[in-house]
Design a protein around this motif. Structure first.
Motif, short mmCIF file in Angstrom:
data_model
loop_
_atom_site.label_atom_id
_atom_site.label_comp_id
_atom_site.label_asym_id
_atom_site.label_seq_id
_atom_site.Cartn_x
_atom_site.Cartn_y
_atom_site.Cartn_z
N CYS A 55 0.69 -1.24 -0.26
CA CYS A 55 0.24 0.18 -0.08
C CYS A 55 0.84 1.54 -0.22
O CYS A 55 0.73 2.43 -0.90
N ASP A 56 1.77 1.64 0.92
CA ASP A 56 2.72 2.57 0.47
C ASP A 56 3.73 2.84 -0.14
O ASP A 56 4.52 3.28 -0.34
N LYS A 86 11.29 3.12 -2.61
CA LYS A 86 10.78 3.72 -1.03
C LYS A 86 12.82 4.23 -0.77
O LYS A 86 13.16 5.31 -0.16
N TYR A 129 9.09 5.72 6.08
CA TYR A 129 8.32 6.74 6.69
C TYR A 129 7.45 7.13 5.09
O TYR A 129 7.08 8.34 5.15
N VAL A 177 5.67 7.66 1.28
CA VAL A 177 4.53 6.57 0.72
C VAL A 177 4.43 7.23 -1.05
O VAL A 177 4.51 8.31 -0.77
N GLY A 193 2.49 7.25 -4.40
CA GLY A 193 1.56 7.54 -4.81
C GLY A 193 1.41 8.17 -5.82
O GLY A 193 2.04 8.87 -6.64
N TYR A 222 5.15 11.61 -4.17
CA TYR A 222 5.67 10.86 -3.25
C TYR A 222 5.14 11.73 -1.72
O TYR A 222 5.48 12.80 -1.80
N TYR A 234 2.43 7.74 10.10
CA TYR A 234 3.01 6.49 9.46
C TYR A 234 2.23 4.71 9.61
O TYR A 234 1.40 4.55 9.02
N TYR A 237 -1.72 5.60 8.99
CA TYR A 237 -1.59 5.15 7.41
C TYR A 237 -1.76 3.60 6.83
O TYR A 237 -2.52 3.65 6.45
N ILE A 238 -0.69 2.64 7.86
CA ILE A 238 -0.50 1.07 7.33
C ILE A 238 -1.86 0.62 8.27
O ILE A 238 -2.52 -0.04 7.87
N ASN A 269 -1.56 -0.19 -3.96
CA ASN A 269 -1.07 1.06 -4.26
C ASN A 269 -1.10 1.25 -5.64
O ASN A 269 -1.59 0.10 -6.66
#
Length: 437
Positions: free
Chosen positions: A139-140, A146, A165, A167, A169, A311, A319, A322-323, A331
């Protein structure tokens, strides 16, 4: 009715096509009555069954209709080559003017995109990742990307952002929506005025309330922010859009103090930080207070808007939230693109591309400044890809835009980016020089 070769094979289909063609060409008019199947068979020298099959097929497809005891009538059918009247009316509307030079919408010139590098990296991803590309993306975001973003931020901006940390998108607007869900729709978001209008509209679309806070020469006005009652401040301190203001460290310190005292958050939109054309990149607000700042950037300005890849770096507490909230969500950025971008960052290709772009834009900016010398007053901080040109001798913003349009130039003024009335922004054109030649 028309010539018909009775010796041809598949007579029913030939008759069907001939009739359909006559209808589409308008030779058989809407509402016109067709001969009966018996009369048609007699005139064309075919069997009644052949005529009946052709008429039935046309009726089934809507070219004609059957009325009991009256026979077959032609329906109103538009040719695929001739738009219907309503569509034609739309087509005939006055078109938007075509401009020779677009100083509003910034896109990287096609010749500056690293096509050969990107193609080579795509082939490497296909060769190295194989079936892994078909797997569900966390998902991140992909772990390799990353880590690559984390390393790049440290090299280029001095930002110590733990990869955990980060993410990934599908562009800035998608990330804005996630922020609303993380912080809550009951929070009041402060947005810059004048500012990038999509920020406020995206918050609204996601059910959040926002308030416009005026910008001055030091960025968002902190005193006005404090009195606004906002819980979240969305700012672009390194190069405010559209005024170009750069927030000094004293204002950033006050902004952080506000966030700590309010138990609020700062959304640092670093949308064009790669393109500081004079001097070194400025220190990020995130580096000053990683627990209260959400750092956002995208690859729209540096690669292409169509990639829809951005991102954000979240404070640790956000974070974890978010998780917990999105762990079951996929994602939205394809793994294929994430892997290719990771290779581009890790291999140094991205930074070489940015260096090439900076040199290109420096020359474009220099050429533009020479062109504007003596014509207007230029407010330029050397950051980003746009500047503000003041025309005190012209009557109004509308006059500025009209004169530009007469020369085939698309341009906007500061007033076009207002979310609330603000004095002192009149007669100021916003020039995005990425498209300047």
């Amino acid at each position: 009715m028309f010539d018909f070769n009775s010796d041809c094979k598949n007579k029913y289909y030939t008759l069907y096509k001939k009739l359909r063609e006559e209808i589409l060409k308008g030779k058989l008019k809407a509402g016109e009555k067709l001969p009966s199947k018996r009369k048609m068979a007699e005139e064309l020298g075919v069997s009644v069954v052949t005529a009946e099959l052709a008429l039935s097929q046309l009726a089934a497809e809507g070219y004609i209709r059957s009325e009991e005891r009256r026979g077959y009538f032609v329906e109103e059918v538009y040719s695929l080559n001739t738009p219907p009247r309503l569509v034609q009316k739309h087509v005939n509307k006055e078109r938007k003017p075509e401009f020779k030079l677009d100083l509003v919408n910034g896109n990287i010139p096609a010749e500056m995109f690293p096509f050969s590098t990107w193609a080579r990296l795509i082939r490497l991803v296909l060769a190295d990742c194989g079936e892994h590309l078909l797997e569900r993306v966390p998902c991140d975001g992909d772990g390799e990307l990353k880590q690559a973003i984390s390393d790049y931020l440290y090299r280029s901006r001095g930002i110590d952002a733990p990869p955990r940390y980060i993410v990934v998108g599908a562009g800035a607007e998608h990330l804005y929506g996630i922020i609303v869900q993380l912080l809550g729709r009951d929070k009041l978001f402060a947005v810059e005025n004048p500012g990038y209008l999509k920020i406020a509209s995206t918050y609204s679309l996601n059910g959040a309330k926002w308030v416009a806070v005026n910008v001055d020469g030091r960025g968002i006005n902190i005193d006005s922010l404090i009195s606004s009652g906002a819980d979240v401040a969305h700012v672009s301190p390194s190069h405010q859009f559209p005024t170009g203001a750069v927030m000094p460290v004293s204002s950033r310190a006050k902004l952080i103090s506000w966030a700590n005292g309010r138990d609020g958050y700062i959304v640092e939109d670093d949308y064009d930080s790669e393109f500081r054309l004079v001097g070194k990149p400025l220190q990020s607000t995130y580096s000053l207070c990683p627990d209260r700042v959400i750092y956002i950037n995208t690859f729209s300005k540096s690669l292409a808007p169509s990639m829809r890849l951005g991102y954000m770096v979240l404070p640790p507490a956000l974070y974890e939230r978010y998780i917990n909230t999105f762990s079951e969500s996929a994602n939205l950025v394809p793994l294929f693109e994430q892997k290719a971008l990771a290779l581009m960052l890790n291999g140094g290709y991205f930074e070489r591309h940015i260096s090439r772009l900076r040199n290109y834009y420096k020359e474009v900016r220099k050429k533009l400044l020479n062109k504007l010398e003596g014509v207007c007053e230029v407010d330029d901080t050397g950051s980003g890809l746009h500047l503000v040109a003041k025309f005190p001798n012209l009557a109004s913003d509308e006059v500025i835009k009209r004169k530009a349009a007469e020369e085939g130039v698309n341009i906007k003024c500061l007033s076009d980016y207002l979310l609330a009335p603000l004095e002192g922004v009149e007669k100021c054109a916003v020039i995005n020089f990425t498209g300047y030649k």
